[in-house]
Scaffold this active site. Structure first.
Site, PDB file in Angstrom:
ATOM      1  N   HIS A  70      45.903  35.753  52.952  1.00  0.00           N
ATOM      2  CA  HIS A  70      45.437  36.355  51.771  1.00  0.00           C
ATOM      3  C   HIS A  70      44.500  35.509  50.892  1.00  0.00           C
ATOM      4  O   HIS A  70      44.409  35.785  50.070  1.00  0.00           O
ATOM      5  CB  HIS A  70      47.002  36.330  50.901  1.00  0.00           C
ATOM      6  CG  HIS A  70      47.693  37.245  51.394  1.00  0.00           C
ATOM      7  ND1 HIS A  70      48.056  38.709  50.563  1.00  0.00           N
ATOM      8  CD2 HIS A  70      48.874  37.483  52.034  1.00  0.00           C
ATOM      9  CE1 HIS A  70      48.958  39.366  51.092  1.00  0.00           C
ATOM     10  NE2 HIS A  70      49.573  38.713  52.160  1.00  0.00           N
TER      11      HIS A  70
ATOM     12  N   LYS B 219      44.803  39.217  34.894  1.00  0.00           N
ATOM     13  CA  LYS B 219      45.052  38.857  36.342  1.00  0.00           C
ATOM     14  C   LYS B 219      45.484  37.444  36.145  1.00  0.00           C
ATOM     15  O   LYS B 219      45.165  36.843  34.984  1.00  0.00           O
ATOM     16  CB  LYS B 219      43.747  39.021  37.045  1.00  0.00           C
ATOM     17  CG  LYS B 219      42.382  38.650  36.594  1.00  0.00           C
ATOM     18  CD  LYS B 219      41.179  38.631  37.437  1.00  0.00           C
ATOM     19  CE  LYS B 219      40.917  40.222  37.647  1.00  0.00           C
ATOM     20  NZ  LYS B 219      40.992  40.675  38.976  1.00  0.00           N
TER      21      LYS B 219
ATOM     22  N   LYS C 232      38.135  33.804  39.633  1.00  0.00           N
ATOM     23  CA  LYS C 232      38.199  34.941  38.759  1.00  0.00           C
ATOM     24  C   LYS C 232      37.349  35.425  37.615  1.00  0.00           C
ATOM     25  O   LYS C 232      36.950  36.204  37.375  1.00  0.00           O
ATOM     26  CB  LYS C 232      39.536  35.332  38.535  1.00  0.00           C
ATOM     27  CG  LYS C 232      40.395  35.409  39.735  1.00  0.00           C
ATOM     28  CD  LYS C 232      41.782  35.553  39.326  1.00  0.00           C
ATOM     29  CE  LYS C 232      43.022  35.360  40.578  1.00  0.00           C
ATOM     30  NZ  LYS C 232      43.041  36.765  41.400  1.00  0.00           N
TER      31      LYS C 232
ATOM     32  N   THR D 207      44.255  43.767  43.511  1.00  0.00           N
ATOM     33  CA  THR D 207      44.945  44.900  43.493  1.00  0.00           C
ATOM     34  C   THR D 207      45.166  45.494  42.094  1.00  0.00           C
ATOM     35  O   THR D 207      45.049  46.733  42.031  1.00  0.00           O
ATOM     36  CB  THR D 207      46.342  44.719  44.148  1.00  0.00           C
ATOM     37  OG1 THR D 207      46.964  43.436  43.330  1.00  0.00           O
ATOM     38  CG2 THR D 207      46.638  44.498  45.440  1.00  0.00           C
TER      39      THR D 207
ATOM     40  N   LYS E  88      44.751  49.668  40.563  1.00  0.00           N
ATOM     41  CA  LYS E  88      45.771  50.066  39.489  1.00  0.00           C
ATOM     42  C   LYS E  88      44.822  50.759  38.474  1.00  0.00           C
ATOM     43  O   LYS E  88      44.883  51.544  37.730  1.00  0.00           O
ATOM     44  CB  LYS E  88      46.588  48.935  38.898  1.00  0.00           C
ATOM     45  CG  LYS E  88      47.499  48.411  39.975  1.00  0.00           C
ATOM     46  CD  LYS E  88      48.213  47.280  39.775  1.00  0.00           C
ATOM     47  CE  LYS E  88      48.817  46.637  41.002  1.00  0.00           C
ATOM     48  NZ  LYS E  88      49.449  45.264  40.768  1.00  0.00           N
TER      49      LYS E  88
HETATM   50  C1  Z2T Z   1      48.302  35.463  45.801  1.00  0.00           C
HETATM   51  O1  Z2T Z   1      48.838  36.291  44.722  1.00  0.00           O
HETATM   52  C2  Z2T Z   1      47.016  35.721  46.509  1.00  0.00           C
HETATM   53  C3  Z2T Z   1      46.373  35.011  47.683  1.00  0.00           C
HETATM   54  C4  Z2T Z   1      47.456  33.884  47.768  1.00  0.00           C
HETATM   55  O2  Z2T Z   1      46.731  32.984  48.931  1.00  0.00           O
HETATM   56  C5  Z2T Z   1      48.420  33.425  47.117  1.00  0.00           C
HETATM   57  C6  Z2T Z   1      48.867  34.402  46.230  1.00  0.00           C
HETATM   58 CL1  Z2T Z   1      50.186  33.794  45.201  1.00  0.00          CL
HETATM   59  C7  Z2T Z   1      47.693  32.234  49.462  1.00  0.00           C
HETATM   60  C8  Z2T Z   1      46.255  36.904  46.306  1.00  0.00           C
HETATM   61  C9  Z2T Z   1      44.864  37.306  46.550  1.00  0.00           C
HETATM   62  O3  Z2T Z   1      44.302  36.136  45.618  1.00  0.00           O
HETATM   63  C10 Z2T Z   1      44.429  38.666  46.048  1.00  0.00           C
HETATM   64  O4  Z2T Z   1      43.194  38.783  46.284  1.00  0.00           O
HETATM   65  C11 Z2T Z   1      45.107  39.715  46.922  1.00  0.00           C
HETATM   66  O5  Z2T Z   1      44.739  41.088  46.631  1.00  0.00           O
HETATM   67  C12 Z2T Z   1      46.570  39.505  46.805  1.00  0.00           C
HETATM   68  O6  Z2T Z   1      47.070  38.142  47.126  1.00  0.00           O
HETATM   69  C13 Z2T Z   1      47.407  40.327  47.737  1.00  0.00           C
HETATM   70  O7  Z2T Z   1      46.668  40.435  49.208  1.00  0.00           O
END
Ligand code: Z2T
Length: 823
Positions: A365, A556, A562, A664, A668
């Site tokens: 992720h 966010k 960001k 995400t 939305k």
């Molecule tokens: C998180 O919410 C996301 C990535 C992480 O990497 C950890 C957490 Cl807690 C370890 C997010 C991403 O930042 C975001 O771009 C993505 O849409 C989301 O995960 C779901 O895949």
């Protein structure tokens, strides 16, 4: 065996049945007369009434799955950000209007009842919410699945804003009880930590290892039913709570030491007390590693138990369970499954390894190098001496293979090793996950490509067939039907409601974009949603905002990548233009921010303070004359998000290209008819492809440009010197204009930008401000704007989590739907 009969009674879903069950729960479950029932009593009685329906379907689901030769998806995640259950379950059951009717008859406001529900905030942000959307889609697609995670006693903290600063308050979500879960005190597992290992010979004379742990805790299962949309499939979310093992049992260890025993109990229960409130990067804390192992071990033991119940042979385990690792938080599962199979079940290494690799899939992720989990070998080996040995053995075999493929390439061996030895020794969790999985995926096209080219390049070179992309999605049930009933009704009036399962059908709305009457209706719904948000903003912040102004929203987690502060720089630029030219022609805008900062992330907290400080100044300045408002919406969570997405005109998705894995929130917003201003990052790229470039406000460097600029030496000062407006903006912050003359307050922020600007705000500022100018112009042509808004909603079908889950099912898990019958 006989099918379970539980028709009639509480399973009766007729209006009369629901009303009777509700009254019974007020009386027998809450122990109240209706006349003295509290708000919470009424909420609980409603929740139990709905839960009865879920349990009915759950039992049918379990019953009809038992004995079938099927495959179950097991989604392992340290976070599930579920949000309130009640409304969602009413929608999925199809009894929303019935229940509204009952509430009316019984004489109370259902909205007050809904408000009473505490949301389970068992996640930080995107990753946890994605897990929740995926559970909804798995059940809606009738796919047998179990979500496994941690039952944190305290979820993500509640955020308050005091004097412009974030203050964290403990989330006590379980205080008034949780009607959605069933405690399963009889489903328990033992999980051990520390100690040492010891070789021995088994009765067949084979060399074995046993682990003599230092301490052992008990995991207790808490089950939450997850019902799909208008189907009978009701899946399971099983969360583990840590407890001390039974007191009489550990008396043997603590002879007569009563206080020692109580200490032990407190110590054990600590493991599942609190969610770590960091998104990316995670902090290397021992308790966090204990949490990870605790829930992974409980979950794997549980799967093996379920599997053996069905009489399955261990070497065929992967035909019946597909385990997905939601990032590396559960990656220890690879070593733990090996331990269970080899040490506990007596399998040989090779067949056990074969089972393990075929069972696991790994979703990455993040691209931020500092967010890739690694644990100091000393800490790791101290807690998990046996897993350390297993990881060394996995690594030995793996690196042998690397050496066979690339003889003499020791640099590659060092890069790929499960142990990072480039300064201290660390276990690389992403490498463990890659080696132990048959499938590795990113969460958006761009992210998956960059994984292959950069972060996991060596792994891609070695096993390209493991890699794929699975672009994220969100559930249209919660984020459209539940959040935006007005828009849902309008859409239903035109194209029916089949799009709720098949959102590709939203495309049928496209012709409506040319219909002036429909556009008028579309605007009316948006205006109602904005009025609703304006009311909530007034209640929570005291700030009056004008629903006729453009709602420009960025919600966010707070993170420098960001770039909430890029948004702020632009706001200050607009303010500066007004100050220099009081009659500056600006389309009135309300800038709304929301999101939590990790409690230890100083810069993120300072950005919150800056937003509020700029708001204080701008909102009060008579020269602004209604053209600008700045609001920080406190405590962004799933419950509050419901007011926000449907009310947005403009969605801010402005991360530095190459840093946001997917996003995400971007989906939305767009589903709810907001236009996006965004960079070519994460899923923005695909959203723009779907909605059309002409319906998307693009700005900024591409990921490639970001890399080459970094490589060639990025000098923020050059951009600063070349842009007088940027200079004035920065000068206003630095001079203390927003901090009562205090030049120190925002100095860390200003210095970070001037001397490092790691996320290249200065490089993108010009392009961002220009495109914001185009947004301003576009909003003036309300008919055209509405057209673009309609086309955004109509073209977002791809981003339903149903599509994403279908892809996982077909490409990675190889699982099929199992329809469930009620009778
Ligand atoms: C998180 O919410 C996301 C990535 C992480 O990497 C950890 C957490 Cl807690 C370890 C997010 C991403 O930042 C975001 O771009 C993505 O849409 C989301 O995960 C779901 O895949």
């Amino acid at each position: 065996s006989e099918p379970v009969s539980c028709t009639g009674g509480r399973a009766d879903m007729s209006l009369d049945g629901l009303r009777r069950t509700f009254r019974e729960h007020v009386f027998y479950t809450q122990g109240r007369f209706p006349s003295v029932a509290t708000r919470n009593d009424l909420y609980m009685a409603f929740a139990y009434t709905v839960r009865d329906q879920l349990l009915h379907r759950w039992i049918k689901t379990v019953e009809q799955m038992a004995g079938k030769d099927l495959k179950i998806v097991s989604y392992l995640s340290a976070e599930f950000l579920l949000g309130p259950h009640l409304e969602n379950n009413l929608i999925n059951l199809g009894i929303y209007d019935d229940v509204l009717g009952i509430a009316k008859e019984e004489g109370f406001d259902i909205q007050v009842i809904f408000d009473q529900e505490e949301e389970p905030g068992l996640g930080n942000g995107g990753l946890g919410r994605l897990a929740a959307c995926y559970l909804d889609s798995l059940a809606s697609l009738e796919v047998p699945a179990i979500g496994y995670g941690i039952r944190y006693e305290f979820g993500i903290f509640d955020q308050e804003i005091r004097d412009g600063w974030q203050v964290e308050r403990t989330d006590q979500w379980l205080r008034l009880g949780n009607p959605w879960e069933l405690a399963r005190p009889e489903i328990t597992c033992r999980v051990s930590f520390g100690g040492r290992t010891e070789p021995y010979q088994d009765d067949r004379g084979r060399y074995r290892v046993r682990w003599i742990p230092h301490r052992t805790v008990k995991g207790v299962a808490y089950d939450t039913p997850i019902l799909g949309y208008r189907v009978n499939t009701c899946n399971l979310l099983r969360l583990w709570k840590a407890e001390a093992i039974e007191s009489f049992e550990f008396e043997a260890f603590n002879v007569g030491d009563y206080y020692g025993a109580v200490d032990e109990k407190i110590y054990s229960e600590n493991i599942t007390k609190v969610l770590y409130p960091n998104d990316e990067p995670v902090q290397g804390k021992q308790l966090r590693l204990e949490q990870q192992y605790f829930f992974v071990s409980c979950s794997l033991q549980d799967m093996l138990r379920i599997y053996k119940l069905g009489g399955g042979k261990l070497d065929r385990f992967s035909r019946h369970f597909a385990i997905q690792l939601n990032d590396t938080h559960p990656a220890l599962g690879v070593a733990e499954l090996m331990r269970l199979l080899v040490d506990e079940e007596g399998m040989d290494w090779e067949p056990a390894w074969d089972v393990t690799c075929k069972t696991f899939g790994y979703t990455n992720h993040t691209l931020l190098p500092e967010a890739l989990e690694k644990w100091p070998v000393e800490l790791f080996a101290g807690l998990f001496p046996r897993h350390m040995e297993i990881i060394y053995e996995i690594n030995r075999r793996f690196l042998d293979e690397v050496r066979r493929r690339w003889p003499g390439d020791e640099a590659r061996v060092a890069r790929m090793s499960l142990i990072d030895e480039s300064g201290g020794r660390f276990v690389r969790m992403a490498h463990l996950a890659c080696v132990g999985s048959h499938a590795i995926n990113g969460v958006a096209e761009l992210h998956s490509r960059l994984l292959k080219e950069d972060v996991l390049r060596d792994f891609h070179e070695m096993t390209p067939e493991k890699f794929s992309n699975k672009t994220n999605g969100v559930t249209p049930r919660r984020f459209l039907v539940l959040a935006n009933p007005g828009l849902t009704r309008l859409i239903e009036g035109k194209i029916g409601d089949t799009w709720i399962r098949r959102p590709e059908e939203l495309r049928k709305l496209e012709p409506c974009a040319d219909d002036p009457a429909f556009r008028e209706e579309w605007r009316r719904v948006k205006l109602e949603n904005k009025k609703n948000l304006a009311r909530v903003i007034r209640e929570r912040t005291g700030i009056e905002v004008d629903p006729a102004s453009m709602f420009d929203i960025q919600v966010k987690r707070l993170h420098e990548y960001k770039r909430q502060h890029l948004n702020v720089l632009h706001i200050i630029a607009l303010y500066d233009r007004i100050k220099r030219n009081p009659s500056y022609d600006l389309c009135p805008r309300t800038f709304i921010f929301g999101g939590k900062a990790a409690p230890g992330y100083f810069m993120a907290k300072l950005i919150i303070k800056l937003i509020n400080s700029v708001g204080d100044t701008v909102n009060r300045d008579p020269d602004v004359n209604g053209r600008l408002k700045v609001v920080f919406f406190p405590d962004l969570n799933v419950k509050n998000a419901k007011f926000i997405y449907p009310a947005a005109d403009l969605s801010e998705q402005i991360s530095t290209a190459g840093k946001e894995a997917s996003g995400t929130g971007n989906m939305k917003f767009s589903m709810n008819g907001a236009l996006t201003i965004g960079t070519l990052d994460g899923a923005n790229v695909e959203i723009r492809e779907e909605v059309g470039a002409e319906n998307f406000f693009l700005f900024g460097l591409t990921a490639e440009e970001v890399y080459s600029l970094k490589r060639d030496g990025y000098r923020p000062m050059e951009y600063f010197q070349a842009n007088p407006e940027l200079q004035r903006v920065v000068e206003r912050i630095a001079s203390g204009y927003f901090s009562n003359g205090d030049r120190e307050l925002f100095k860390p922020l200003v210095d970070a930008l001037m001397f490092h600007d790691t996320f290249m705000l200065f490089a993108d500022f010009g392009s961002y401000a220009d495109v914001q100018g185009r947004v301003d112009e576009a909003y003036r042509d309300r008919e055209h704007w509405t057209r673009m808004s309609i086309l955004n909603s109509a073209r977002m079908g791809k981003f339903s989590s149903d599509r994403a889950i279908r892809e996982y099912c077909e490409d990675i898990w190889k699982v099929k739907p199992v329809p469930i019958l009620l009778e």
